[in-house]
Design a protein around this motif. Structure first.
Motif, PDB file in Angstrom:
ATOM      1  N   GLY A 257       0.770  -1.231   0.000  1.00  0.00           N
ATOM      2  CA  GLY A 257       0.000   0.000   0.000  1.00  0.00           C
ATOM      3  C   GLY A 257       0.800   1.279   0.000  1.00  0.00           C
ATOM      4  O   GLY A 257       0.232   2.363  -0.046  1.00  0.00           O
ATOM      5  N   HIS A 258       2.126   1.188   0.015  1.00  0.00           N
ATOM      6  CA  HIS A 258       2.947   2.403   0.037  1.00  0.00           C
ATOM      7  C   HIS A 258       2.888   3.145  -1.294  1.00  0.00           C
ATOM      8  O   HIS A 258       2.851   4.368  -1.314  1.00  0.00           O
ATOM      9  CB  HIS A 258       4.402   2.065   0.386  1.00  0.00           C
ATOM     10  N   MET A 259       2.902   2.387  -2.402  1.00  0.00           N
ATOM     11  CA  MET A 259       2.896   3.037  -3.714  1.00  0.00           C
ATOM     12  C   MET A 259       1.493   3.140  -4.298  1.00  0.00           C
ATOM     13  O   MET A 259       1.239   3.999  -5.128  1.00  0.00           O
ATOM     14  CB  MET A 259       3.814   2.287  -4.673  1.00  0.00           C
ATOM     15  N   ASP A 260       0.610   2.263  -3.886  1.00  0.00           N
ATOM     16  CA  ASP A 260      -0.748   2.255  -4.436  1.00  0.00           C
ATOM     17  C   ASP A 260      -1.725   2.027  -3.291  1.00  0.00           C
ATOM     18  O   ASP A 260      -1.849   0.918  -2.777  1.00  0.00           O
ATOM     19  CB  ASP A 260      -0.886   1.155  -5.495  1.00  0.00           C
ATOM     20  N   LYS A 261      -2.415   3.065  -2.887  1.00  0.00           N
ATOM     21  CA  LYS A 261      -3.336   2.996  -1.745  1.00  0.00           C
ATOM     22  C   LYS A 261      -4.507   2.050  -1.993  1.00  0.00           C
ATOM     23  O   LYS A 261      -5.144   1.590  -1.060  1.00  0.00           O
ATOM     24  CB  LYS A 261      -3.867   4.387  -1.371  1.00  0.00           C
ATOM     25  N   LYS A 262      -4.784   1.723  -3.269  1.00  0.00           N
ATOM     26  CA  LYS A 262      -5.867   0.786  -3.570  1.00  0.00           C
ATOM     27  C   LYS A 262      -5.551  -0.622  -3.067  1.00  0.00           C
ATOM     28  O   LYS A 262      -6.440  -1.453  -2.983  1.00  0.00           O
ATOM     29  CB  LYS A 262      -6.148   0.759  -5.072  1.00  0.00           C
TER      30      LYS A 262
ATOM     31  N   LYS B 168      16.759 -12.659   1.812  1.00  0.00           N
ATOM     32  CA  LYS B 168      16.469 -11.389   2.487  1.00  0.00           C
ATOM     33  C   LYS B 168      15.798 -10.359   1.583  1.00  0.00           C
ATOM     34  O   LYS B 168      15.498  -9.259   2.023  1.00  0.00           O
ATOM     35  CB  LYS B 168      17.758 -10.797   3.058  1.00  0.00           C
ATOM     36  N   SER B 169      15.547 -10.704   0.337  1.00  0.00           N
ATOM     37  CA  SER B 169      14.917  -9.762  -0.587  1.00  0.00           C
ATOM     38  C   SER B 169      13.387  -9.852  -0.577  1.00  0.00           C
ATOM     39  O   SER B 169      12.734  -9.112  -1.290  1.00  0.00           O
ATOM     40  CB  SER B 169      15.422 -10.010  -2.016  1.00  0.00           C
ATOM     41  N   PHE B 170      12.822 -10.751   0.223  1.00  0.00           N
ATOM     42  CA  PHE B 170      11.362 -10.917   0.266  1.00  0.00           C
ATOM     43  C   PHE B 170      10.684  -9.658   0.773  1.00  0.00           C
ATOM     44  O   PHE B 170      11.070  -9.093   1.790  1.00  0.00           O
ATOM     45  CB  PHE B 170      10.992 -12.107   1.170  1.00  0.00           C
ATOM     46  N   ARG B 171       9.656  -9.203   0.021  1.00  0.00           N
ATOM     47  CA  ARG B 171       8.841  -8.051   0.411  1.00  0.00           C
ATOM     48  C   ARG B 171       7.394  -8.324   0.030  1.00  0.00           C
ATOM     49  O   ARG B 171       7.114  -9.051  -0.927  1.00  0.00           O
ATOM     50  CB  ARG B 171       9.262  -6.758  -0.302  1.00  0.00           C
ATOM     51  N   VAL B 172       6.477  -7.725   0.763  1.00  0.00           N
ATOM     52  CA  VAL B 172       5.067  -7.739   0.407  1.00  0.00           C
ATOM     53  C   VAL B 172       4.758  -6.324  -0.064  1.00  0.00           C
ATOM     54  O   VAL B 172       4.661  -5.405   0.734  1.00  0.00           O
ATOM     55  CB  VAL B 172       4.165  -8.126   1.606  1.00  0.00           C
ATOM     56  N   GLY B 173       4.662  -6.147  -1.372  1.00  0.00           N
ATOM     57  CA  GLY B 173       4.502  -4.822  -1.953  1.00  0.00           C
ATOM     58  C   GLY B 173       5.792  -4.397  -2.628  1.00  0.00           C
ATOM     59  O   GLY B 173       6.765  -5.147  -2.683  1.00  0.00           O
ATOM     60  N   ILE B 174       5.806  -3.197  -3.140  1.00  0.00           N
ATOM     61  CA  ILE B 174       6.953  -2.667  -3.885  1.00  0.00           C
ATOM     62  C   ILE B 174       7.815  -1.836  -2.949  1.00  0.00           C
ATOM     63  O   ILE B 174       7.338  -0.912  -2.305  1.00  0.00           O
ATOM     64  CB  ILE B 174       6.475  -1.822  -5.082  1.00  0.00           C
ATOM     65  N   ASP B 175       9.101  -2.182  -2.884  1.00  0.00           N
ATOM     66  CA  ASP B 175      10.042  -1.487  -2.012  1.00  0.00           C
ATOM     67  C   ASP B 175      11.150  -0.882  -2.858  1.00  0.00           C
ATOM     68  O   ASP B 175      12.118  -1.552  -3.204  1.00  0.00           O
ATOM     69  CB  ASP B 175      10.620  -2.458  -0.982  1.00  0.00           C
TER      70      ASP B 175
ATOM     71  N   ARG C  15       2.819  -6.252 -13.156  1.00  0.00           N
ATOM     72  CA  ARG C  15       3.215  -5.192 -14.096  1.00  0.00           C
ATOM     73  C   ARG C  15       3.710  -3.949 -13.366  1.00  0.00           C
ATOM     74  O   ARG C  15       4.676  -3.316 -13.794  1.00  0.00           O
ATOM     75  CB  ARG C  15       2.075  -4.881 -15.045  1.00  0.00           C
ATOM     76  N   LEU C  16       3.080  -3.604 -12.241  1.00  0.00           N
ATOM     77  CA  LEU C  16       3.572  -2.479 -11.427  1.00  0.00           C
ATOM     78  C   LEU C  16       4.964  -2.787 -10.875  1.00  0.00           C
ATOM     79  O   LEU C  16       5.858  -1.936 -10.890  1.00  0.00           O
ATOM     80  CB  LEU C  16       2.613  -2.187 -10.271  1.00  0.00           C
ATOM     81  N   GLU C  17       5.140  -4.013 -10.399  1.00  0.00           N
ATOM     82  CA  GLU C  17       6.447  -4.401  -9.858  1.00  0.00           C
ATOM     83  C   GLU C  17       7.505  -4.410 -10.948  1.00  0.00           C
ATOM     84  O   GLU C  17       8.648  -3.994 -10.710  1.00  0.00           O
ATOM     85  CB  GLU C  17       6.349  -5.776  -9.195  1.00  0.00           C
ATOM     86  N   GLU C  18       7.152  -4.858 -12.138  1.00  0.00           N
ATOM     87  CA  GLU C  18       8.119  -4.876 -13.240  1.00  0.00           C
ATOM     88  C   GLU C  18       8.611  -3.472 -13.577  1.00  0.00           C
ATOM     89  O   GLU C  18       9.805  -3.270 -13.805  1.00  0.00           O
ATOM     90  CB  GLU C  18       7.514  -5.531 -14.486  1.00  0.00           C
ATOM     91  N   GLN C  19       7.699  -2.502 -13.596  1.00  0.00           N
ATOM     92  CA  GLN C  19       8.101  -1.116 -13.856  1.00  0.00           C
ATOM     93  C   GLN C  19       9.087  -0.648 -12.786  1.00  0.00           C
ATOM     94  O   GLN C  19      10.092   0.000 -13.086  1.00  0.00           O
ATOM     95  CB  GLN C  19       6.880  -0.198 -13.864  1.00  0.00           C
TER      96      GLN C  19
END
Length: 187
Positions: free
Chosen positions: A35-40, A99-106, A162-166
């Motif tokens: 939700g940091h980059m996309d509040k939806k 250690k690279s695991f994230r939930v969302g885009i960081d 697609r958001l993560e790829e960008q």
């Protein structure tokens, strides 16, 4: 039996994410960038809770939502196999992620680009694993609401990928572009 496996699969996915986030927190890594980059993104948790209820209500004979589209024991066991395979792929993905695991885009502290292990098979093995589990859950409980979830989840997974790829192109540049040329988006 199949219903208990369905509930166990969903529960294990949640437990594995929580355990991994606790482990990484010990290294000072904040896993949840949701939700940091996309509040939806915040509309997803209520739907995830409803999904959990749909699966649990079927397994434990609680009041059910929706009706079954068909009944077939063999198809249910195929669902169990898909849930099991998805769970194994998910676990392999978490291990491969390190250690690279994230939930969302960081984009602030993303970790290193992972291209080995599960990520040598698929650029998005976690989403692939979730998709396998959701397909399996639907085959175990072929409910029209779960069918809508399945279709919606595939759309949401693809949107998020697609958001993560960008973002990954911005972060890793040519290294990520080259990786994309060598490894499929899904399986």
């Amino acid at each position: 039996m199949q219903g208990y496996i369905a509930v166990t699969t969903i529960s294990l996915l949640i437990i594995l994410v929580i355990i991994r986030s606790i482990q990484l927190k010990k290294f000072g890594i904040n896993v949840f960038k949701f939700g940091h980059m996309d509040k939806k993104d915040f509309i997803i948790p209520p739907f995830a809770l409803l999904l959990l209820y749909l699966i649990t209500s079927n397994a434990f004979n609680l009041p059910r939502l929706g009706t079954e589209l068909f009944t077939n024991g063999i198809v249910g066991w195929i669902g169990v196999a898909l849930c099991s395979a998805g769970l194994l792929l998910f676990l392999y993905s978490l291990i491969s992620f390190g250690k690279s695991f994230r939930v969302g885009i960081d984009e602030e502290s993303p970790g290193t680009l992972i291209t080995t292990g599960a990520f040598s098979i698929s650029r998005n093995p976690i989403y692939t694993a979730f998709g396998m589990v959701l397909c399996g859950e639907f085959l175990i409980y072929p409910n029209w609401i779960l069918l809508i979830y399945l279709i919606s989840a595939f759309w949401l997974f693809n949107r998020q990928v697609r958001l993560e790829e960008q973002s990954l192109v911005k972060i890793y540049g040519e290294e990520y572009v080259q990786y994309c040329q060598n490894v499929r988006r899904y399986i």
